[in-house]
Write a protein that holds these residues in place. Sequence first.
Motif, PDB file in Angstrom:
ATOM      1  N   GLU A  92       1.743   2.017  -3.411  1.00  0.00           N
ATOM      2  CA  GLU A  92       1.211   2.531  -4.403  1.00  0.00           C
ATOM      3  C   GLU A  92       0.949   3.947  -3.836  1.00  0.00           C
ATOM      4  N   ASP A  93       1.005   4.229  -2.616  1.00  0.00           N
ATOM      5  CA  ASP A  93       0.914   5.376  -2.240  1.00  0.00           C
ATOM      6  C   ASP A  93       1.751   6.357  -2.741  1.00  0.00           C
ATOM      7  N   GLU A  94       2.848   6.075  -2.836  1.00  0.00           N
ATOM      8  CA  GLU A  94       4.300   6.727  -2.893  1.00  0.00           C
ATOM      9  C   GLU A  94       3.982   8.021  -4.601  1.00  0.00           C
TER      10      GLU A  94
ATOM     11  N   VAL B 177       0.503  -1.254  -0.097  1.00  0.00           N
ATOM     12  CA  VAL B 177       0.014   0.016  -0.400  1.00  0.00           C
ATOM     13  C   VAL B 177       1.295   1.522   0.065  1.00  0.00           C
ATOM     14  N   ARG B 178       1.515   1.828   1.138  1.00  0.00           N
ATOM     15  CA  ARG B 178       3.035   1.984   1.085  1.00  0.00           C
ATOM     16  C   ARG B 178       3.529   2.996  -0.771  1.00  0.00           C
TER      17      ARG B 178
END
Length: 144
Positions: A116-118, A113-114
């Motif tokens: 993808e969020d970057e 998830v991290r």
Amino acid sequence: MLSEFKAFIAKGNVMDMAVGIIIGAAFTAIVKSMVDDLINPIIGLVSGGVDFTDNFVVLSGDGEFASLEAAREAGAAVFAYGSFIMAVINFLIIAFVVFMLVRYVNRVKDMAVRKEDEPAEAAPAGPTQLDVLLEIRDSLKHRA
């Protein structure tokens, strides 16, 4: 009714649950083998070779029995506290293993998830249309 059943089965949650149950059954066999073949012998070694499974008290009937299995085969009512203790130990071990597995899966999910969020590296932005028009205007002023 058949089409409703097909729609129900085709939903992701039902399929995920079915896969989870199947994986859980296979995982149970692995954990049971780990407990029976690896951890219980270590517990037996630490506790001086004591196996709690055969600890019991005969509640009815006269006689001494060599093992819990022999007492049960004879039909005697037994208070099998050793089997209960081993079941609790096995539960705690299995719960810890499942906790560690879920913890690891959650870490992997969090990392995904991290990523993808970057935000992706933004390409250097070129001049806007207004900037180009202002530059042309300034260039024409200097020529005149």
